[in-house]
Structures are given as C-alpha cells and as structure tokens.
Design an enzyme around this catalytic site. Structure first.
Site, mmCIF file in Angstrom:
data_model
loop_
_atom_site.group_PDB
_atom_site.id
_atom_site.type_symbol
_atom_site.label_atom_id
_atom_site.label_comp_id
_atom_site.label_asym_id
_atom_site.label_seq_id
_atom_site.Cartn_x
_atom_site.Cartn_y
_atom_site.Cartn_z
ATOM 1 N N ASN A 146 -6.272 1.790 -2.464
ATOM 2 C CA ASN A 146 -5.327 1.503 -3.553
ATOM 3 C C ASN A 146 -5.898 0.509 -4.556
ATOM 4 O O ASN A 146 -5.156 -0.092 -5.338
ATOM 5 C CB ASN A 146 -3.996 0.967 -3.017
ATOM 6 C CG ASN A 146 -2.958 2.044 -2.772
ATOM 7 O OD1 ASN A 146 -1.867 1.747 -2.293
ATOM 8 N ND2 ASN A 146 -3.255 3.294 -3.077
ATOM 9 N N LEU B 125 0.821 -1.212 0.000
ATOM 10 C CA LEU B 125 0.000 0.000 0.000
ATOM 11 C C LEU B 125 0.853 1.259 0.000
ATOM 12 O O LEU B 125 2.006 1.257 0.444
ATOM 13 C CB LEU B 125 -0.899 0.032 1.244
ATOM 14 C CG LEU B 125 -2.061 -0.949 1.318
ATOM 15 C CD1 LEU B 125 -2.899 -0.641 2.546
ATOM 16 C CD2 LEU B 125 -2.922 -0.889 0.065
ATOM 17 N N CYS B 126 0.270 2.348 -0.464
ATOM 18 C CA CYS B 126 0.943 3.652 -0.447
ATOM 19 C C CYS B 126 0.787 4.294 0.931
ATOM 20 O O CYS B 126 0.281 5.415 1.074
ATOM 21 C CB CYS B 126 0.362 4.561 -1.532
ATOM 22 S SG CYS B 126 0.595 3.924 -3.195
ATOM 23 N N GLU B 127 1.166 3.553 1.946
ATOM 24 C CA GLU B 127 1.122 4.012 3.330
ATOM 25 C C GLU B 127 2.313 3.409 4.057
ATOM 26 O O GLU B 127 2.513 2.195 4.003
ATOM 27 C CB GLU B 127 -0.174 3.569 4.032
ATOM 28 C CG GLU B 127 -1.439 4.234 3.524
ATOM 29 C CD GLU B 127 -1.561 5.681 3.958
ATOM 30 O OE1 GLU B 127 -0.845 6.085 4.912
ATOM 31 O OE2 GLU B 127 -2.355 6.419 3.333
#
Length: 425
Positions: free
Chosen positions: A379, A340-342
């Site tokens: 996402n 994930l973009c986290e």
C-alpha cells in the site's frame, strides 16, 4: 501478571514531540540487563558465546550494544554479514547459518573469517568451490520426526527444510575431515518460541549424545555445540516467563551427564537467541486517530501491519497498553486496526481495553524482535523510525523513518517525476 511498558506516558509524550508516531522504541537498560543475565546463566561453560540472531532486530546500534556485552552475530545473508562487518564484528564472532546459499554469500563469509554452519551435505562441494573449506566448520542437524516434550511443546523437524539427517552428519564429518577441516561444530533448531525451561536441556541431550557418537565414529574434534534459538517470551500477560538461569542450570546437568564422562568437558556452547534477547525490550508506539462504530467497535491507528505483521500473518497476540490509562477498567471491547487494504490488518480483535480517546498513545508490547524486521511497503506504506531509549532516559533515533524518496528510489527519475514536495512530515 500485568505487563508494564518500560517507558512512562510523560516520557513518550516528550519523544513524540520530536519523533512522530508510529515508531519502534527500544529499551537499552533492559537489553543490557538481559544480556548480562544470559551470560550469567551459561558462565559455567568456559567457551560460551551468544551469537545474536541479526534477523530478529537488524539495526547496527542494537548490534553494537550487544557486542559491548560480549555477543557475536548470527547472520544468514549477505546484507546481515555486511551489517556485522560495519559494526566491527568479524571472524569467529560471526556464525553464518544460511540455506540455499548463493555463492557470493559463502565467499563473503569466508573473507570475513566467519564460522560457517552448513545446512546440507551437498553444500560441502559448493563451499569448496566458492570460498574453500575452513579449518573450523559446523553442520546443522535435523533428526526428523516430531520434537515433542511432556509439556506439549513441539515442532516438526521432519517437515522442515533445514539441516542434515543423522546418517548425513556422519558422512559430512568424514568428507570434511578429508578436505582439511580440523575442528567441528554441531547446530540444531528444533522448536520455536518455547515458553518452558525444559527446551534447551532436551535439545542439549540430543546434540550432546550425537556429539559423543560423532567423535567416537569419525574421530572429529568437536569444538562447539550450538543450541541455536527457540527460547521464547510470554507474549500474553498470563504466561510465566522462561527462567534463563534455570535453563542454563538444566543444560549444565546434561553436559555433566553426557559430555564430561566422554572426555568432552572442554566443548564450548553457543546460542543464537533473538526473540529472548530483544523481544520484550521493544515496543511499537502508535496513536489512535480514528474510531468507528459499525458492527463492531474499531480503533484506527497510524501504525499498521506494515510496522508489525505478526498479528496479521500468525494471529499472534501482542499486549496493548493505553498510555496513562493503565489503572482504568478494561470495559470496552475493540478491534484495534491499521489502515492497510487487508482485513487481517488488526493488532487486536475483540480486545478488552480502557476507553480509547483519539490522540491516545498505544504501546504495543514485545515488538523488539521480528517487529520492524518483518516490515514491508504494501500500500506504499513507509517503514517507521526506530528510537533507542538510552540508559540515561534520553531518546536517540537509530533509524529514521522512510520518505517517499526512499520508496521510489529504484525507479528511473528521468522517466518519471514524482511530486515529492507534496509529502508532509
């Protein structure tokens, strides 16, 4: 204490040939054995009933297994009621505990004949308008303050949005009696994920004493007392697990000290456990697909926080077993991550593990409750399959993995044409 997966590497490799990772895997044998132990712990109480917290693991196959073991359902929403009904679980086998409840949910619960557990005194009039007041009804109690025990386990009921105050409980029972209610229940949930044998007995003392006073002052027929959930599991390998038999015995002693002398020895007990019933009997299975050597050592998996978000949102610990390397030294320090973009998308931070090679299968423990249930599609991640390891050792898919068609099904396809043919299994 060493945590051991309930499945072998060889079994997993066979399952993966049919169902690609990531997926949640559940252990039917362990679930049934634990369910029977819970019933044994409270067998001294003639009317005892466990209402499994559907929110923990909302899968009809799981509900069916537990219903076969004598469990009902604790529901908190329209769709949970729907799942319960689909499994043939209706009437007083449902405990409906909701808050800020829409009218249609009360109406549905009444149609099913569920026991309604009111969260607020203002809900009495609302329920009367939307479904009517049933003969048997429960109220959720919030004593306020801080619920603290000698071992340091605590929660903060005074800061919780749930339940009625002490004064409101007495007023609510009087109002409900005037409106035709004949039998009453009391419910409270004061602490979460307690790993101590003392929580339930301490909660029972609070509720039993309240029940005696309510009966004396309002004349209400107290039919049952619901200890709710809160019995936790040892996520860390160095934690001692709860002993449910000792917990049941502790509650029995308080019951005999408080309720029996008050002439209330026929009051049934209920519980609404989710995590304790299912948590240790589910794992998230994922494959190591990338390794990264920068400021730290990273292992990238094909699962991510969308499959198990507890570590990302709570910093929660989930033990990880590298399948086939259980006896190798844990001499490598990794952050185990998803895609994930986290930056919080990490199953483990600075975790000492055996050397992980690409293609290794990782078993992430204690994901049987509040695991798949808390998944999401950030996402554009697709929710994974759920697989049941049956008692005979065979694997059964009890929920297929999502596809792009599922993710985009709510869009108007007359306006947009998605290239679904590009998706690969």
């Amino acid at each position: 204490m060493k945590k051991k997966p309930f499945v072998t590497k060889e079994q997993l490799e066979d399952i993966v040939k049919q169902y690609p990772t990531p997926f949640h895997l559940y252990d039917e044998k362990g679930i049934r054995e634990n369910a029977r132990k819970v019933k044994q712990a409270f067998s001294w109480n003639k009317g005892y009933k466990e209402y499994f917290a559907v929110k923990a693991t909302p899968n009809p196959y799981i509900l069916q297994i537990l219903h076969e073991e004598g469990f009902g359902c604790d529901c908190s929403s329209f769709t949970e009621l729907m799942m319960s009904e689909a499994c043939g679980i209706t009437g007083e086998e449902i405990m409906f505990s909701s808050n800020a409840t829409p009218a249609k949910e009360f109406e549905y619960a009444r149609e099913l004949g569920a026991i309604i557990n009111l969260d607020d005194i203002t809900h009495i009039d609302f329920l009367e308008q939307h479904g009517g007041i049933p003969e048997t009804i429960s109220c959720r109690y919030n004593p306020g303050g801080v619920f603290k025990m000698s071992n340091g386990i605590m929660d903060n009921p005074g800061d919780a949005k749930y339940g009625l105050t002490t004064e409101q409980m007495f007023e609510a029972f009087r109002i409900l009696k005037q409106k035709g209610a004949k039998h009453f229940g009391i419910h409270a949930f004061l602490a979460s994920n307690t790993v101590t044998n003392e929580y339930y007995p301490a909660l029972a003392k609070v509720l039993f004493e309240l029940a005696v006073k309510l009966k004396e002052e309002t004349g209400a027929d107290i039919k049952f007392i619901n200890l709710s959930g809160g019995v936790g599991i040892p996520y860390r390998p160095d934690q001692d697990p709860n002993d449910i038999l000792a917990i049941g015995e502790g509650v029995r002693k308080v019951y005999e000290e408080i309720l029996v002398p008050a002439g209330m020895g026929d009051v049934a007990l209920c519980t609404e456990m989710g995590r304790f019933i299912l948590g240790p009997y589910g794992g998230l299975i994922t494959t190591a697909i990338h390794e990264k050597h920068t400021h730290k050592e990273y292992i990238g998996c094909d699962a991510c926080a969308a499959n198990l978000m507890r570590p990302a949102i709570y910093g929660a610990y989930h033990h990880i077993t590298v399948m086939g390397k259980e006896n190798e030294p844990c001499d490598h320090k990794y952050d185990v991550t998803g895609s994930l973009c986290e930056n919080s998308d990490k199953f483990a931070i600075d975790r000492m593990l055996p050397k992980i090679d690409m293609g290794d299968l990782l078993f992430i423990h204690d994901a049987g409750a509040h695991g798949f249930a808390m998944g999401y599609n950030y996402n554009g991640k697709l929710r994974s399959a759920e697989i049941l390891l049956q008692e005979d050792g065979s694997a059964k898919m009890i929920r297929r993995a999502e596809t792009p068609e599922d993710l985009y099904a709510t869009f108007d396809f007359s306006e947009f044409k998605f290239p679904f043919d590009r998706w690969y299994e």
